[in-house]
Scaffold this motif. Sequence first.
Motif, PDB file in Angstrom:
ATOM      1  N   LEU A  12      -5.537  -2.346  16.472  1.00  0.00           N
ATOM      2  CA  LEU A  12      -5.184  -0.965  16.856  1.00  0.00           C
ATOM      3  C   LEU A  12      -4.970  -0.870  18.373  1.00  0.00           C
ATOM      4  CD1 LEU A  12      -7.524   0.949  14.420  1.00  0.00           C
ATOM      5  CD2 LEU A  12      -5.114   1.523  14.751  1.00  0.00           C
ATOM      6  N   ILE A  13      -5.852  -1.502  19.144  1.00  0.00           N
ATOM      7  CA  ILE A  13      -5.702  -1.470  20.612  1.00  0.00           C
ATOM      8  C   ILE A  13      -4.355  -2.089  21.011  1.00  0.00           C
ATOM      9  CG2 ILE A  13      -6.577  -2.441  22.794  1.00  0.00           C
ATOM     10  CD1 ILE A  13      -9.419  -2.256  21.551  1.00  0.00           C
ATOM     11  N   ASN A  14      -3.993  -3.190  20.360  1.00  0.00           N
ATOM     12  CA  ASN A  14      -2.756  -3.901  20.735  1.00  0.00           C
ATOM     13  C   ASN A  14      -1.495  -3.306  20.119  1.00  0.00           C
ATOM     14  OD1 ASN A  14      -4.222  -5.665  22.255  1.00  0.00           O
ATOM     15  ND2 ASN A  14      -4.484  -7.159  20.607  1.00  0.00           N
ATOM     16  N   SER A  15      -1.646  -2.289  19.276  1.00  0.00           N
ATOM     17  CA  SER A  15      -0.459  -1.763  18.600  1.00  0.00           C
ATOM     18  C   SER A  15       0.393  -0.938  19.565  1.00  0.00           C
ATOM     19  CB  SER A  15      -0.873  -0.894  17.401  1.00  0.00           C
ATOM     20  OG  SER A  15      -1.551   0.261  17.869  1.00  0.00           O
ATOM     21  N   ASP A 191       4.289   0.059  14.011  1.00  0.00           N
ATOM     22  CA  ASP A 191       4.051  -1.386  13.913  1.00  0.00           C
ATOM     23  C   ASP A 191       2.653  -1.645  13.340  1.00  0.00           C
ATOM     24  OD1 ASP A 191       2.641  -0.545  16.130  1.00  0.00           O
ATOM     25  OD2 ASP A 191       3.101  -2.306  17.339  1.00  0.00           O
ATOM     26  N   LEU A 192       1.890  -0.561  13.115  1.00  0.00           N
ATOM     27  CA  LEU A 192       0.598  -0.694  12.424  1.00  0.00           C
ATOM     28  C   LEU A 192       0.380   0.550  11.580  1.00  0.00           C
ATOM     29  CD1 LEU A 192      -2.772  -1.997  13.787  1.00  0.00           C
ATOM     30  CD2 LEU A 192      -2.701   0.054  12.377  1.00  0.00           C
ATOM     31  N   MET A 193       0.029   0.318  10.325  1.00  0.00           N
ATOM     32  CA  MET A 193      -0.240   1.432   9.410  1.00  0.00           C
ATOM     33  C   MET A 193      -1.654   1.249   8.856  1.00  0.00           C
ATOM     34  SD  MET A 193       1.964   2.499   6.037  1.00  0.00           S
ATOM     35  CE  MET A 193       3.288   3.453   6.744  1.00  0.00           C
ATOM     36  N   LYS A 213       6.531  -1.963   5.366  1.00  0.00           N
ATOM     37  CA  LYS A 213       6.412  -3.420   5.215  1.00  0.00           C
ATOM     38  C   LYS A 213       7.269  -3.872   4.039  1.00  0.00           C
ATOM     39  CE  LYS A 213       3.056  -7.030   5.490  1.00  0.00           C
ATOM     40  NZ  LYS A 213       1.658  -7.363   5.633  1.00  0.00           N
ATOM     41  N   PRO A 214       8.594  -3.973   4.254  1.00  0.00           N
ATOM     42  CA  PRO A 214       9.486  -4.276   3.137  1.00  0.00           C
ATOM     43  C   PRO A 214       9.351  -5.704   2.600  1.00  0.00           C
ATOM     44  CG  PRO A 214      10.715  -4.090   5.203  1.00  0.00           C
ATOM     45  CD  PRO A 214       9.309  -3.726   5.512  1.00  0.00           C
ATOM     46  N   SER A 215       8.798  -6.629   3.416  1.00  0.00           N
ATOM     47  CA  SER A 215       8.636  -8.002   2.912  1.00  0.00           C
ATOM     48  C   SER A 215       7.396  -8.616   3.544  1.00  0.00           C
ATOM     49  CB  SER A 215       9.857  -8.849   3.271  1.00  0.00           C
ATOM     50  OG  SER A 215       9.795  -9.158   4.649  1.00  0.00           O
ATOM     51  N   TYR A 216       6.953  -9.725   2.990  1.00  0.00           N
ATOM     52  CA  TYR A 216       5.777 -10.412   3.527  1.00  0.00           C
ATOM     53  C   TYR A 216       6.022 -10.842   4.975  1.00  0.00           C
ATOM     54  CZ  TYR A 216       4.064 -10.561  -1.228  1.00  0.00           C
ATOM     55  OH  TYR A 216       3.613 -10.203  -2.471  1.00  0.00           O
ATOM     56  N   ALA A 217       7.310 -11.092   5.291  1.00  0.00           N
ATOM     57  CA  ALA A 217       7.652 -11.596   6.627  1.00  0.00           C
ATOM     58  C   ALA A 217       7.643 -10.493   7.680  1.00  0.00           C
ATOM     59  CB  ALA A 217       9.034 -12.243   6.578  1.00  0.00           C
ATOM     60  N   SER A 218       7.556  -9.241   7.227  1.00  0.00           N
ATOM     61  CA  SER A 218       7.600  -8.116   8.173  1.00  0.00           C
ATOM     62  C   SER A 218       6.435  -8.208   9.164  1.00  0.00           C
ATOM     63  CB  SER A 218       7.514  -6.808   7.385  1.00  0.00           C
ATOM     64  OG  SER A 218       7.088  -5.783   8.226  1.00  0.00           O
ATOM     65  N   SER A 219       6.711  -7.812  10.410  1.00  0.00           N
ATOM     66  CA  SER A 219       5.664  -7.944  11.441  1.00  0.00           C
ATOM     67  C   SER A 219       4.735  -6.717  11.472  1.00  0.00           C
ATOM     68  CB  SER A 219       6.306  -8.158  12.812  1.00  0.00           C
ATOM     69  OG  SER A 219       7.143  -7.059  13.087  1.00  0.00           O
ATOM     70  N   THR A 220       5.002  -5.709  10.665  1.00  0.00           N
ATOM     71  CA  THR A 220       4.119  -4.526  10.643  1.00  0.00           C
ATOM     72  C   THR A 220       2.775  -4.885  10.004  1.00  0.00           C
ATOM     73  OG1 THR A 220       6.071  -3.153  10.377  1.00  0.00           O
ATOM     74  CG2 THR A 220       3.958  -2.105   9.908  1.00  0.00           C
ATOM     75  N   THR A 221       1.704  -4.471  10.666  1.00  0.00           N
ATOM     76  CA  THR A 221       0.360  -4.730  10.127  1.00  0.00           C
ATOM     77  C   THR A 221      -0.056  -3.543   9.254  1.00  0.00           C
ATOM     78  OG1 THR A 221      -0.177  -5.903  12.154  1.00  0.00           O
ATOM     79  CG2 THR A 221      -2.038  -5.210  10.793  1.00  0.00           C
ATOM     80  N   GLY A 236      -0.320  -7.245  -2.263  1.00  0.00           N
ATOM     81  CA  GLY A 236      -0.260  -7.930  -0.964  1.00  0.00           C
ATOM     82  C   GLY A 236       0.496  -7.137   0.091  1.00  0.00           C
ATOM     83  N   ILE A 237       0.634  -5.829  -0.123  1.00  0.00           N
ATOM     84  CA  ILE A 237       1.311  -5.005   0.900  1.00  0.00           C
ATOM     85  C   ILE A 237       0.363  -4.779   2.074  1.00  0.00           C
ATOM     86  CG2 ILE A 237       2.250  -2.687   1.355  1.00  0.00           C
ATOM     87  CD1 ILE A 237       3.513  -2.968  -1.471  1.00  0.00           C
ATOM     88  N   SER A 238      -0.907  -4.617   1.771  1.00  0.00           N
ATOM     89  CA  SER A 238      -1.857  -4.532   2.887  1.00  0.00           C
ATOM     90  C   SER A 238      -2.241  -5.955   3.290  1.00  0.00           C
ATOM     91  CB  SER A 238      -3.098  -3.728   2.494  1.00  0.00           C
ATOM     92  OG  SER A 238      -3.751  -4.297   1.395  1.00  0.00           O
ATOM     93  N   ASP A 239      -2.401  -6.148   4.600  1.00  0.00           N
ATOM     94  CA  ASP A 239      -2.801  -7.472   5.094  1.00  0.00           C
ATOM     95  C   ASP A 239      -4.252  -7.746   4.733  1.00  0.00           C
ATOM     96  OD1 ASP A 239      -0.482  -8.530   6.795  1.00  0.00           O
ATOM     97  OD2 ASP A 239      -0.616  -6.425   7.318  1.00  0.00           O
ATOM     98  N   TYR A 240      -5.069  -6.685   4.769  1.00  0.00           N
ATOM     99  CA  TYR A 240      -6.451  -6.826   4.316  1.00  0.00           C
ATOM    100  C   TYR A 240      -7.041  -5.466   3.985  1.00  0.00           C
ATOM    101  CZ  TYR A 240      -7.360  -6.014   9.349  1.00  0.00           C
ATOM    102  OH  TYR A 240      -7.356  -5.526  10.633  1.00  0.00           O
TER     103      TYR A 240
END
Length: 265
Positions: A12-15, A191-193, A213-221, A236-240
């Motif tokens: 979040l800080i780096n977003s 870039d972060l949701m 996040k349209p694909s796994y390769a998307s850079s959005t977190t 797998g849409i959420s990274d975690y």
Amino acid sequence: MRELIDRAAIELINSRYAIVLTGAGMSTESGIPDFRGPKGIWTTNKEAEAKAYERYELFLRSPQAYWEEMLGGEGTHGAFYREVRKAEPNTGHYALAELEKLGIVKCVITQNIDGLHRKAGTSNVIEYHGSVHKLRCPSCGSRCGFEVLAPEKLPPYCQCGGVMKYDVVHFKEPIPFDVIEQAEREALECDLMLICGTSAVVYPFASLPRAAKPSYASSTTVIEINAEPTQLTHEGISDYLIQGKTGEILPQIADSIKMKVQQNR
Ligand code: NAD
């Protein structure tokens, strides 16, 4: 869990542009039950679910009967809305308001109709499914308070001549165009949701994480905070997923952010 909380704080800080999506789980700790959680209104009462799907049709067929239901006594949906109007924000809502003040969260898009994000102090809120605190005219789109409502003269009319309803978007009712447009713009910009307390099965809201996040390769977190894994976790849409209560996890993330920001000064 601690590791994931710190990871979320750093991300979040780096977003560049972080936004938050919220659902009914965000407000269960304010005493408003969700729909599909283990103690949800629909999990425990199937009749309530069936009635919810008919509410918009009732408004179209007979606005007077719709308003009689909305102004009805105990056990009616109107009584539920009046209870929701009295609810107070919880520690999760306040933590998100704090993250906005710190300049980290840029926008909250909520499915909740309870107005608790605004009450907690968040200013940039998109109420995707409307609000129990307002009425709306589906003909011209204007919104107003309850002053137009006179129980002896139902239904209430808008100045444009249209019939007014609760601003709440009922099932099968189209989402107002201005709201869809703003929410999509935010989802494409971020870039972060951070997704809090939603089962993410109600469309078109559930399409927002997929747009971000349209694909796994998307850079959005995409980070989820939820009491249980959801469709977004499984697909797998959420990274975690940080599994637990939003009212406990969000304040810990806010504290971790404040500590890290102070250490870097
Ligand atoms: P949902 O009921 O489908 O899902 C809620 C999710 O939150 C579930 O996965 C549940 O396990 C989880 N949850 C419950 N308490 C939690 C907590 N304290 N911390 C973390 N997670 C928790 O709700 P939805 O996805 O928002 O969709 C339902 C629809 O119901 C929305 O359209 C919304 O408008 C409406 N709704 C709103 C309210 C409200 O305004 N507070 C209440 C009920 C329903």
